[in-house]
Design an enzyme around this catalytic site. Structure first.
Site, PDB file in Angstrom:
ATOM      1  N   ASP A  15      27.420 -60.050 -70.315  1.00 54.91           N
ATOM      2  CA  ASP A  15      27.135 -61.287 -69.588  1.00 54.91           C
ATOM      3  C   ASP A  15      26.911 -60.979 -68.108  1.00 54.91           C
ATOM      4  O   ASP A  15      26.902 -59.812 -67.706  1.00 54.91           O
ATOM      5  CB  ASP A  15      28.265 -62.291 -69.832  1.00 54.91           C
ATOM      6  CG  ASP A  15      29.609 -61.828 -69.260  1.00 54.91           C
ATOM      7  OD1 ASP A  15      29.639 -61.076 -68.267  1.00 54.91           O
ATOM      8  OD2 ASP A  15      30.648 -62.248 -69.801  1.00 54.91           O
ATOM      9  N   ILE A  59      37.819 -66.720 -92.393  1.00 55.88           N
ATOM     10  CA  ILE A  59      38.912 -66.573 -91.439  1.00 55.88           C
ATOM     11  C   ILE A  59      39.681 -67.898 -91.327  1.00 55.88           C
ATOM     12  O   ILE A  59      39.094 -68.975 -91.312  1.00 55.88           O
ATOM     13  CB  ILE A  59      38.374 -66.121 -90.074  1.00 55.88           C
ATOM     14  CG1 ILE A  59      39.502 -65.693 -89.146  1.00 55.88           C
ATOM     15  CG2 ILE A  59      37.504 -67.184 -89.438  1.00 55.88           C
ATOM     16  CD1 ILE A  59      39.025 -64.967 -87.899  1.00 55.88           C
TER      17      ILE A  59
END
Lengths: 148, 148, 148, 148
Positions: A15, A59
């Site tokens: 980023d 998950i």
């Protein structure tokens, strides 16, 4: 004795602060989880759907600590083992390392899931097949971990 | 009294099982965290770097529960508040909801960080400016949460 | 004689139709482009910024054909060469293959860019250093391609 | 008279050079393409699969020019129309703008596709239903574009 997945950190994984955008760590944990089962010898979910009514290991929860940054060009590894098996859920322990440096560490609780018998749109956890657990344990012995 | 970020789940946010690929939830939490500060009136990190030596609020750890799936076309919201302020770290509480359904819930520990004085390549946590904390608290009063 | 980048298609790279979500191909082309220069011997952009005022090779335009789908678990390769050098721009040709099958093919026009002298926020194309071009050509001879 | 999709550029959409990582533009074009059909009144692909044997509009090729960078915090829009209909394929024209500034422009060729009758794993292009084309044309009149 852990499963190892090698990854090169790419420019686009990072980023504007120049380090890995942390959601990408979860993509790599997810890839490591799947490779762990494949490399343990468990067939693809396409097959297990037909043989065991299992379509994957979604998950349920995660705990993750971010210890050090990674930058593009870094060669990192995801080390994966199972830290706990229960009847209908299990915990996978992942460590991302760069050489001797621990970058991130996570405990993911997952279930083996299949289509819900009353509603094909929904899924539900199913008991973990003993044979699958044995295949994993033989290849990658479970390791108890202090989980934070 | 919480910050709300509206999101439309897109086709490309979902995986072959037809539901949101879970790392995308962390991208949305991250966007919500940043919008929370901006909408509290805290200037951009570009400015705070000059005025306060602060370049952002990197994540230190997370705990997240995934409660229900989201699918493309779904309109979801990320509800964000601060559940705890400490001297050098704080916890943001995020809930992703779809109507009345809780999709995912996370507690993210973050720090306010700036360049390390000894090494510009490294960063370090700095004390949280009282003025920033007050701006957040005025707009979005902190809410203690049972954190799992 | 082309640069080869090996990739495993992961579950999270695919969308609800079960095939690679096409924007991911552009991430892989971008990684291949950067590895091409690194493997040609050109230093990192961090270094070239200091030595040549060059911070990278931003993309100007692309043409891409998608020929066949790829699915998770597939082992694919990105084959990269330069198909044309001009004074201030060049074209990289990428092919993604799975065994003998062409999955996608792209021509990307890029420039070598550096900070604009009048405004550090902006960038501008700079003449391509002859030494850089020679390093690439020696390692991966340019190949003229019918470009569509 | 074009379809408009509003987007906020987030921190995680950008790369270490501080600007949007270009593959994200293709995610936004893809979202815009799908919203264009939904907002024209065409039912979801889940329904059209049952009624018309159509499961979506996969991309065949793209040409895209990147004109100006976008940064996080930017409010951008994707403007979409159809620039050409043919019997089995069509071209969508997308422009990403930030205020008066053109950020990126693309022409995407797509097909309406359904399962292949001989092999459910494969898909094939089908003739574009006249009713679908009319719905699009009524809401968003097609606009011929110089396509580069």
């Amino acid at each position: 004795m852990k499963h190892v997945l090698k990854i090169t950190v790419e420019f686009g994984d990072c980023d504007p602060s120049g380090i890995v955008f942390h959601p990408n760590f979860f993509s790599w944990f997810d890839a490591a989880s799947l490779h762990f089962f494949r490399d343990s010898g468990i067939p693809s979910w396409r097959e297990t759907l037909l043989t065991h009514g299992i379509l994957g290991t979604p998950i349920v929860s995660t705990r993750c600590d971010f210890r050090a940054p990674a930058r593009y060009g870094d060669q990192i590894e995801v080390h994966t083992c199972v830290s706990e098996w229960r009847e209908r859920r299990f915990t996978q322990h992942h460590q991302i390392v760069k050489g001797d440096t621990l970058i991130a560490e996570a405990f993911h609780v997952r279930v083996f899931a299949g289509p819900h018998p009353d509603d094909p749109e929904r899924i539900r956890a199913v008991p973990i097949p003993a044979a699958f657990r044995e295949m994993c344990d033989r290849k990658y012995p479970p390791q108890q971990q202090a989980s934070g």
